[in-house]
Design an enzyme around this catalytic site. Structure first.
Site, mmCIF file in Angstrom:
data_model
loop_
_atom_site.group_PDB
_atom_site.id
_atom_site.type_symbol
_atom_site.label_atom_id
_atom_site.label_comp_id
_atom_site.label_asym_id
_atom_site.label_seq_id
_atom_site.Cartn_x
_atom_site.Cartn_y
_atom_site.Cartn_z
ATOM 1 N N LEU A 88 -3.423 -53.545 7.410
ATOM 2 C CA LEU A 88 -3.283 -53.256 5.985
ATOM 3 C C LEU A 88 -4.231 -52.145 5.539
ATOM 4 O O LEU A 88 -5.435 -52.229 5.746
ATOM 5 C CB LEU A 88 -3.605 -54.544 5.217
ATOM 6 N N ASP A 89 -3.684 -51.119 4.931
ATOM 7 C CA ASP A 89 -4.492 -50.023 4.381
ATOM 8 C C ASP A 89 -5.350 -49.336 5.430
ATOM 9 O O ASP A 89 -6.368 -48.725 5.102
ATOM 10 C CB ASP A 89 -5.401 -50.522 3.239
ATOM 11 N N GLU A 90 -4.955 -49.441 6.697
ATOM 12 C CA GLU A 90 -5.808 -48.900 7.747
ATOM 13 C C GLU A 90 -5.123 -47.815 8.573
ATOM 14 O O GLU A 90 -5.636 -47.412 9.609
ATOM 15 C CB GLU A 90 -6.263 -50.031 8.685
#
Lengths: 278, 278, 278, 278
Positions: free
Chosen positions: D222-224
């Site tokens: 996530l969000d990475e």
């Protein structure tokens, strides 16, 4: 013997340039460490900066590149070594000080031949760093006579660039011409711009919210040469014009150092009145 | 009945102003929700913005404040409610579009009375949002005659501000005077500035590294009124001048919206040719 | 005798605070040169910073303010004079050097009592500026024993702040507690953040486009104290992680100097784990 | 027939790549309009983006390039035409609205196949622009069942990218895998970062001075995923956390649009967990 060089080529654009140049590298079995090109379509100009490594003879490589490039091409094969700079200053220490600290930390990428100033104010600071400081006052001298003294001083050194670290005098076209593409200056600027005396006071009177700094090559038009780097610092209505000046200085020193870093690593091409930066 | 108001005072500076004004609030048992002052020492001017809440009569409060403030003081007690704006545009949609989206999301802090444009290009966009769009072409009209038509249109509305969302015509001093301190404009600008036609082309030719945007009140001097907000967008040699224009538009729309937000919340004082922003 | 002072008050919010405090100034016929307040509604805390000038006795003024403010109020009447700082460093010169240059130019707003480092690397640089340098190595010492030596050294001076100019050791809670609200640190940071060893390498591996720098008060939580100033530097895929480090250093030194300027002018209130900056 | 194409090559680095590739262009008498390369020395990976024009057969050109490039090379010859995107949203309109306005102005460089949301809030806005809107609520559905519905909907279209314009649900690895390197997301972030619920509230509590926005490819973390663009917006102690949220939204929409512009012009290579952007 394995070595490394920066190859810089700028010339009229022509079909096959990348092919013909990369062929020269390929035939000599050179590694391409980085390679960047840019074509200015409007001016039909080609720019290329390649870092190559391998076994090569610099003169032979240069000759081979000349054979494949257009006749008027400007070609340089530069073996990385520290450049040398001469600094001109007046009284303010922020831009000069930032360069001195980077130099002392071994991070400037250049040695400093000497600092020349038209006031004696900065002597102590410069001499703390064991760098020659020459005080060449302008009093009672014509601009030409003053510059003659400066030239006599700097011409005793070999150097790559003259850095104007807040040197507050205008250079004559003769001086500028003698060191074409070698003089780098920093100045603050505003949105919008202000012409005339004390622009900080004018910017203050207009209530600007941003102060800019511009590092550029010096040409005959004062503060109008090709731009190397720019940045801005936000200000507001609580800033006195002295506060604005202080904020502007932070911008100036950082932008000048950034510009120097680009120039000293041969990353900047001059393209008419602008730059190509790789 | 508990209510809330923004109290805005600007006047000659004088000893005891904060004391005398806060005494008025104190005697009425009002809460101070936020309070900011600024004194322009150079002009000896005092600015104060206080948000108060409590039980008070707006007219009585105003009267009391007038008694303690200098005679020429400019005092406003504003009960927060959505402001109303009129938008003037031409063909470009970026600044207008950003306002429309914020309005549709209930985040503008103002209702939009209408949009007027001297071209018909933006009709579809505006009408998608059920906002009145008036096409008032300038063809074959004197500047005065064209503005007369615009004024006839907008004067059918009550409104607080006229927002020039890339309205590409110069306003006459008569028009500007009729809506003093009520017209807000956005324009791009450069470091350094460029005078004359197609500044983006000039900035491109000079190789600027930064494009700025400035939102300001409109005064008689074109693009020279008090600055409300400014910002910059970085560009480089790979940007065509059309790319620069596109980058500039992002700056313009964000800066205009930020300026509107400040103005619509009564956070901006005009102080001569600059602003005080709380 | 005309003099000037910065009055700083932070306390529980209460009705009439501005009125009661400004009354104290008014009754003593003091000029208010600048005045800013802020109320943290969530925590119900009041902050006020006023610069007053006139004829007053500091102790009498303080006493009068204590009478009108809530009992637990934190009140300071500070007569502007240069503060004194102690600097802790390790090997890197950028943040320290920037402070030294500002100091040499008379622009720091503080004198430097001494520089202490756990390596001897920076001795030459510091001594160029005729400032005492103490090399206190940590080798073979417990953290407590090392800090004891540092404290013995700095406690021979009177000083206002301890500035960590890239001091690369973690301080014990005991040390932090001994100098509560007096230690200022700078560190780089990233969007997103990276935990663990060599964050520059991690940021490089993630391809961040921005490097941030944060100056803050030191509390027990490493790098987690109230933030004073922050800024960012753009980077891109052509930056090696060493280039990123160099870019980060520019950010760090500017942000630390900006934070120091705020702190040394008594413009920063600590408000729980954040700051109010006037 | 004269035409133009973007040639994108990424592969293991090898000697002679530039030479061999430019030879292919040279032998076909193609013009090189722009050409950029980058070598990731650490991973020994080569990236090249060349815009060529002339008379060529796309399949033949591709075949010729495959012959000179390493076997595993990823080679694309893309004839510029508008891409198609699908947008996923939830309730917030800022990022979506910015895309719609750019699309309406013909400046997006992509057509919008449809907008899908897990709430019905944005229907009116989307339908104003005559773009299909599908409300696919997640209520009472497993994550898998909800995504299945979304996939049934979007798979009726051909599209190049899925843009998450503040889509507030986490995607399953299955979904992400089905559209590898095709999903683009925007999220705000802070210096330092905050983990857990309501990061704006946490950032407010910590008193951050800067809010960042990051546009990136979506991967399982996530969000990475690989970062495409980042920017920051300055804030201060007078911002409520709602104000911070509003400031963050401005950052998000500008950064998402900038990222889309890069992706839609085929300027972004994915390089492990980072990007190379030309």
């Amino acid at each position: 013997m394995e070595k490394r060089a920066r190859v810089l080529i700028d010339c009229e654009d022509a079909k096959g340039l990348v092919y013909n140049i990369s062929k020269v590298f390929y035939e000599r079995d050179l590694n391409i460490d980085t390679n960047r090109e840019f074509v200015d379509k409007e001016k039909s100009k080609f720019f290329m900066r390649t870092v190559v490594s391998g076994n090569f003879d610099t003169q032979e490589l240069l000759k081979a590149l000349r054979l494949v490039a257009p006749k008027e091409a400007h070609i340089r094969v530069i073996e990385p070594k520290d450049k040398k700079i001469v600094i001109l200053a007046t009284k303010e220490s922020h831009a000069l000080g930032d360069i001195l600290i980077r130099h002392a930390a071994g991070e400037l990428g250049a040695s400093i031949a000497c600092v020349i100033a038209n006031h004696d104010t900065l002597r102590a600071l410069v001499e703390r760093f064991d760098i020659p400081f020459f005080y060449i006052p302008a009093n009672d001298l014509t601009r030409e006579a003053h510059e003659k003294k400066i030239r006599e001083c700097i011409d005793t050194y070999t150097f790559d660039y003259i850095v104007l670290a807040k040197y507050m005098r205008i250079l004559t076209p003769t001086f500028v011409k003698a060191y074409t593409e070698k003089i780098i200056n920093i100045h603050h600027s505003f949105l919008p711009a202000f012409i005339g005396a004390n622009p900080y006071k004018q910017a203050f009177d207009r209530g600007v919210k941003i102060i800019g700094a511009t590092a550029h090559y010096v040409t005959d038009d004062l503060d109008e040469g090709p731009i190397i780097a720019q940045d801005v610092i936000p200000v507001n209505h609580r800033f006195s014009w002295k506060d604005m000046q202080r904020a502007g200085r932070d911008g100036e020193k950082i932008v000048l150092s950034r510009a120097l870093d680009l120039v000293l690593h041969d990353r900047v091409f001059i393209n008419g009145n602008k730059t190509v930066i790789f």
